[in-house]
Structures are given as C-alpha cells and as structure tokens.
Enzyme design. Structure first.
Site, mmCIF file in Angstrom:
data_model
loop_
_atom_site.group_PDB
_atom_site.id
_atom_site.type_symbol
_atom_site.label_atom_id
_atom_site.label_comp_id
_atom_site.label_asym_id
_atom_site.label_seq_id
_atom_site.Cartn_x
_atom_site.Cartn_y
_atom_site.Cartn_z
ATOM 1 N N GLY A 17 0.584 -0.894 0.316
ATOM 2 C CA GLY A 17 0.374 0.036 -0.101
ATOM 3 C C GLY A 17 1.053 1.257 -0.223
ATOM 4 N N LEU A 18 0.362 2.440 0.281
ATOM 5 C CA LEU A 18 0.851 3.828 0.206
ATOM 6 C C LEU A 18 1.855 3.694 0.861
ATOM 7 C CD1 LEU A 18 -1.839 5.802 -1.756
ATOM 8 C CD2 LEU A 18 0.551 4.877 -2.962
ATOM 9 N N SER A 19 2.494 4.793 1.295
ATOM 10 C CA SER A 19 2.950 5.707 2.355
ATOM 11 C C SER A 19 2.323 5.754 3.167
ATOM 12 C CB SER A 19 4.755 5.993 2.199
ATOM 13 O OG SER A 19 5.384 6.727 3.038
ATOM 14 N N GLY A 20 2.724 5.480 4.166
ATOM 15 C CA GLY A 20 1.165 6.283 5.148
ATOM 16 C C GLY A 20 0.155 5.484 5.495
ATOM 17 N N ALA A 21 0.334 4.312 4.808
ATOM 18 C CA ALA A 21 -1.503 4.025 4.696
ATOM 19 C C ALA A 21 -1.325 2.668 6.078
ATOM 20 C CB ALA A 21 -1.352 2.999 3.442
ATOM 21 N N GLY A 22 -0.526 2.744 6.667
ATOM 22 C CA GLY A 22 -0.670 1.717 8.094
ATOM 23 C C GLY A 22 -0.460 0.613 7.720
ATOM 24 N N LYS A 23 1.297 0.406 6.843
ATOM 25 C CA LYS A 23 1.351 -1.365 6.662
ATOM 26 C C LYS A 23 2.416 -1.232 7.725
ATOM 27 C CE LYS A 23 3.490 -0.067 3.260
ATOM 28 N NZ LYS A 23 2.568 1.297 2.978
ATOM 29 N N SER A 24 2.822 -1.073 8.891
ATOM 30 C CA SER A 24 3.990 -1.142 9.410
ATOM 31 C C SER A 24 3.606 -1.220 10.749
ATOM 32 C CB SER A 24 5.098 -0.374 9.918
ATOM 33 O OG SER A 24 6.158 0.010 8.923
ATOM 34 N N SER A 91 5.952 -2.031 -2.393
ATOM 35 C CA SER A 91 6.017 -2.732 -3.612
ATOM 36 C C SER A 91 4.921 -2.413 -4.349
ATOM 37 C CB SER A 91 5.158 -4.305 -3.000
ATOM 38 O OG SER A 91 4.846 -4.606 -2.075
#
Length: 182
Positions: A17-24, A91
């Site tokens: 997902g985009l930067s800031g979407a919450g992946k980490s 990615s």
C-alpha cells in the site's frame, strides 16, 4: 508445507500500500498478537530494509523491483525458521508483487493496506508527501510515481475505516483459516 499446529498454514503475509497507509503499524501489531498466541513470526519492514540491506538502491523502476526481489528472498529464508513472515513494503507494481510470490512460493498472502492518499498524507510525520508535491522528492509513489493496487488481494484493509485492532483481527482470521477468508 509446514503447519502452525492446528492454527493454520505457515505463510508470508505481504502488506502492500501507499506510504502512510498503515503497513508497518499493522505489521508490528500483528506480530505482537501472533507472539501472544505462541506463533513464531517476524516482520520485514521496508523502511528498515532500505536503511541496511537495500541502502544501495534508489527509487527507479529497476531499483524498486530489486528492492522487492531482495525482500522476497529474505522472506523465503525466514519462512524456514518462523511460521509467519510479515512483510510491510510499498511494492508499488503488480509485476513486483508477482515476482515476490514466485520467489517465496506458496503460501503467499497479498494484503492491500488501502487508504486514500489524503489520509496517507495526513499521517505522514516526515512530510514526504508535501515534499513530493513541490518536487523535492522525485519518483514518490502515489504522487509522482505509480502505485498499482492489487487486483485480487487475499484481503483488503481499508485503514481509513478500520482500527489497527480490527485490521489485525482480519489478518489473524486469514492466517488461522486461509481458505475461509480468501
């Protein structure tokens, strides 16, 4: 394929997902929940990998693909030692994620961590979106470079609508009962 007792298959959970979407954030919360359940797991975080293993790579299309390729190989190695590898990387291309799937092999769960760019931008403590909009950062995914959302993710987490805890519960269901959710 190895098993996680009666709790489900071993797998790679690939958060895109985009930067800031919450992946980490979701990856770390999922890791904590799985550890409480005594499921051996580990997180590969794109930001951390960029600082060490992939520090020699830029943000060209070829470098982004190489970033995904290296990350996938590390995930494949880790899967031999833990039951769940949680990968949190932008990615941005479908081809890159398909390459990761091919390298890692089954079971690979592609998870779309989805939030509107306005939400991602508002969550951005480093101000990267603002810098990209005024041209200080070239090739920034979602602003000046493409992000191709997954066409058929195993799960789509709308982080503008779900809490972190709700997202983690969805992921735990996928890991415990992969055929019921997919």
């Amino acid at each position: 394929m190895s098993r996680v007792g009666s709790q489900g298959l071993s797998c790679t959970v690939w958060l895109t997902g985009l930067s800031g979407a919450g992946k980490s954030t979701i990856a770390r919360a999922l890791e904590q929940e799985l550890l409480k359940l005594e499921i051996a797991c580990s997180v590969l975080d794109g930001d951390e990998l960029r600082k060490e293993l992939n520090e020699d790579l830029g943000f060209s299309k070829d470098d982004r693909l190489e970033n995904v390729r290296r990350t996938a190989h590390v995930a494949k190695i880790m899967l031999r030692h833990v039951h769940v590898v949680i990968v949190a990387v932008i990615s941005p291309t479908r081809d890159g994620r398909e390459l990761a799937r091919e390298i890692i092999g089954a079971p690979f769960r592609e998870i779309f961590v989805d939030a509107p760019i306005s939400v991602c931008s508002s969550r951005d403590p480093k101000g990267l979106y603002g810098q990209a909009r005024i041209g200080r950062i070239a090739q920034f995914t979602g602003v000046s470079d493409v992000y191709e959302p997954p066409l058929n993710p195993a799960l789509r987490l709308r982080t503008d609508e779900l809490s972190v805890d709700q997202a983690v519960e969805e992921l735990k269901r996928l890991i415990h009962h992969p055929l019921e959710v997919s």
